[in-house]
Write an enzyme that holds these catalytic residues in place. Structure first.
Site, short mmCIF file in Angstrom:
data_model
loop_
_atom_site.label_atom_id
_atom_site.label_comp_id
_atom_site.label_asym_id
_atom_site.label_seq_id
_atom_site.Cartn_x
_atom_site.Cartn_y
_atom_site.Cartn_z
N SER A 1 14.63 15.20 3.28
CA SER A 1 15.61 14.30 3.87
C SER A 1 14.95 13.11 4.56
O SER A 1 13.94 13.26 5.23
CB SER A 1 16.46 15.06 4.89
OG SER A 1 17.35 14.18 5.54
N GLU B 1 2.10 1.65 -3.39
CA GLU B 1 0.99 2.17 -4.19
C GLU B 1 0.79 3.67 -3.95
O GLU B 1 0.58 4.44 -4.90
CB GLU B 1 -0.30 1.42 -3.84
CG GLU B 1 -1.51 1.85 -4.62
CD GLU B 1 -2.75 1.07 -4.21
OE1 GLU B 1 -3.57 0.81 -5.10
OE2 GLU B 1 -2.90 0.74 -3.02
N ARG C 1 0.84 -1.22 0.00
CA ARG C 1 0.00 0.00 0.00
C ARG C 1 0.86 1.25 0.00
O ARG C 1 0.53 2.24 -0.63
CB ARG C 1 -0.95 0.02 1.21
CG ARG C 1 -1.99 -1.11 1.19
CD ARG C 1 -3.13 -0.91 0.18
NE ARG C 1 -2.92 -1.31 -1.16
CZ ARG C 1 -2.97 -2.55 -1.68
NH1 ARG C 1 -3.19 -3.57 -0.91
NH2 ARG C 1 -2.81 -2.75 -2.96
#
Length: 147
Positions: A114, A91, A88
Site C-alpha cells: 500500500s 531507474e 534515479r
C-alpha cells in the site's frame, strides 16, 4: 485560485522565511516526509493542520480551505522524470522493480504494498566513503481477493 497556486505560495514563503522541512514537520506534529508531501500538494490537511499552515505561510481563508480538499495526486510533470534525483528513483524501479515484485510475492503472496497505509523515513547515514541516503519505505501488504 487552485491548489497549485497555494503550493507555489507555500514554497515561496518557505524560501523567503528560510524555513526547513524538518522544522515545519515539528510545527505540524507529523513526519518530515508526510509534511513535505502535504505542503507540496500531495496530501489532504485536516482543519487543524490547515489552520497551522495558514498561520505559518500567511494564507488567506480560501487558500487554507484548498489545503483541506483531496488533491490530484502525482506531482511529476512527465512520464519519465528529467530531474536527476527523481530519475534515479525511476531507474531503481526500472532495474529492481521486478525483483522487488518477485520477493514481495514470494514472501506475502499475490497482492500489493500500500501507498496509502504507508510510511517513509529518510535519513543521512555517515560513511567513510561519503555520506549515504537511507530511505525506509513501509507499506501494509494488501492481498488480492477472490470473489
Amino acid at each position: 485560485m487552485d491548489r497549485q497556486l497555494v503550493t507555489q505560495k507555500i514554497i515561496s514563503t518557505k524560501v523567503a522565511k528560510q524555513m526547513r522541512w524538518a522544522d515545519l514537520a515539528q510545527q505540524f506534529g507529523q513526519s518530515k516526509e508526510w509534511t513535505t508531501a502535504a505542503l507540496l500538494g500531495q496530501m489532504t490537511f485536516n482543519r487543524e493542520q490547515a489552520d497551522k499552515a495558514q498561520e505559518l505561510f500567511d494564507l488567506t481563508d480560501e487558500e487554507a480551505a484548498w489545503l483541506q480538499i483531496v488533491p490530484y495526486k502525482g506531482s511529476l510533470p512527465s512520464a519519465v522524470p528529467t530531474d536527476p534525483l527523481i530519475y534515479r528513483w525511476y531507474e531503481i524501479v526500472s532495474v529492481y522493480g521486478t525483483a522487488i515484485k518477485e520477493l514481495i510475492h514470494e514472501e506475502f503472496g499475490d497482492g500489493i504494498m500500500s501507498a496509502i497505509d504507508f510510511s517513509m523515513d529518510i535519513q543521512r547515514a555517515a560513511d567513510p566513503k561519503g555520506d549515504r541516503v537511507q530511505v525506509v519505505l513501509s507499506g501494509k501488504f494488501l492481498p488480492y481477493k477472490s470473489y
